[in-house]
Design a protein around this motif. Sequence first.
Motif, PDB file in Angstrom:
ATOM      1  N   GLU A  51      53.260  30.959  31.919  1.00  0.00           N
ATOM      2  CA  GLU A  51      53.035  30.707  33.346  1.00  0.00           C
ATOM      3  C   GLU A  51      54.177  29.901  33.968  1.00  0.00           C
ATOM      4  O   GLU A  51      54.603  30.190  35.089  1.00  0.00           O
ATOM      5  N   ASN A  84      45.539  38.800  28.899  1.00  0.00           N
ATOM      6  CA  ASN A  84      44.759  38.007  29.861  1.00  0.00           C
ATOM      7  C   ASN A  84      45.660  37.143  30.736  1.00  0.00           C
ATOM      8  O   ASN A  84      45.443  37.032  31.948  1.00  0.00           O
ATOM      9  N   ASN A  87      47.477  39.492  33.174  1.00  0.00           N
ATOM     10  CA  ASN A  87      46.564  39.949  34.239  1.00  0.00           C
ATOM     11  C   ASN A  87      46.327  38.860  35.272  1.00  0.00           C
ATOM     12  O   ASN A  87      46.279  39.138  36.474  1.00  0.00           O
ATOM     13  N   SER A  88      46.196  37.628  34.835  1.00  0.00           N
ATOM     14  CA  SER A  88      46.041  36.511  35.755  1.00  0.00           C
ATOM     15  C   SER A  88      47.286  36.356  36.637  1.00  0.00           C
ATOM     16  O   SER A  88      47.185  36.116  37.847  1.00  0.00           O
ATOM     17  N   LYS A  90      49.365  38.758  37.429  1.00  0.00           N
ATOM     18  CA  LYS A  90      49.391  39.896  38.356  1.00  0.00           C
ATOM     19  C   LYS A  90      48.573  39.583  39.608  1.00  0.00           C
ATOM     20  O   LYS A  90      48.965  39.949  40.714  1.00  0.00           O
ATOM     21  N   ASN A  91      47.452  38.906  39.421  1.00  0.00           N
ATOM     22  CA  ASN A  91      46.618  38.539  40.564  1.00  0.00           C
ATOM     23  C   ASN A  91      47.265  37.468  41.429  1.00  0.00           C
ATOM     24  O   ASN A  91      47.059  37.434  42.636  1.00  0.00           O
ATOM     25  N   ARG A  92      48.041  36.625  40.803  1.00  0.00           N
ATOM     26  CA  ARG A  92      48.691  35.520  41.533  1.00  0.00           C
ATOM     27  C   ARG A  92      49.963  35.984  42.248  1.00  0.00           C
ATOM     28  O   ARG A  92      50.250  35.541  43.355  1.00  0.00           O
ATOM     29  N   TYR A  93      50.725  36.858  41.587  1.00  0.00           N
ATOM     30  CA  TYR A  93      52.007  37.324  42.138  1.00  0.00           C
ATOM     31  C   TYR A  93      51.932  38.829  42.354  1.00  0.00           C
ATOM     32  O   TYR A  93      52.441  39.619  41.561  1.00  0.00           O
ATOM     33  N   LYS A  94      51.322  39.229  43.444  1.00  0.00           N
ATOM     34  CA  LYS A  94      51.061  40.647  43.696  1.00  0.00           C
ATOM     35  C   LYS A  94      52.319  41.463  43.982  1.00  0.00           C
ATOM     36  O   LYS A  94      52.305  42.682  43.833  1.00  0.00           O
TER      37      LYS A  94
END
Length: 118
Positions: A51, A84, A87-88, A90-94
């Motif tokens: 991260e 995981n 994927n997290s 991907k949701n944060r940095y679209k």
Amino acid sequence: MKALILIAHGSKKEKSNQEFRDLVEKVIDLNSHKYKKIEPAFLEFVEPSIEEIVEKLVSQNINSITFYPYFLNSGKHVSTDIPNIVNSLKNRYKDVEFKIVPHFGLSDKIASIISEEI
């Protein structure tokens, strides 16, 4: 701009962590023409985390990040933890493309390397 993050488990022994960092430096030397940035990241015991590296890269206008799990086998870290985390992210940095490539242990070249060494 593209970046590559090599992911290792991380160790309580600094020598092991440094061996991985040294390997990443060699990968940089061989692949700097393919990627704008190549960085090491660790899952446990030592920083930087995946991260932290992604945050750094995104702040440098990187919009495509490939993850290379430097693991021999497809255990929990490869099959669950890394996906995981990605994927997290991907949701944060679209606006960033994320891709996980097969882990090191799946390389067809490993048997040849071992054969050469023995």
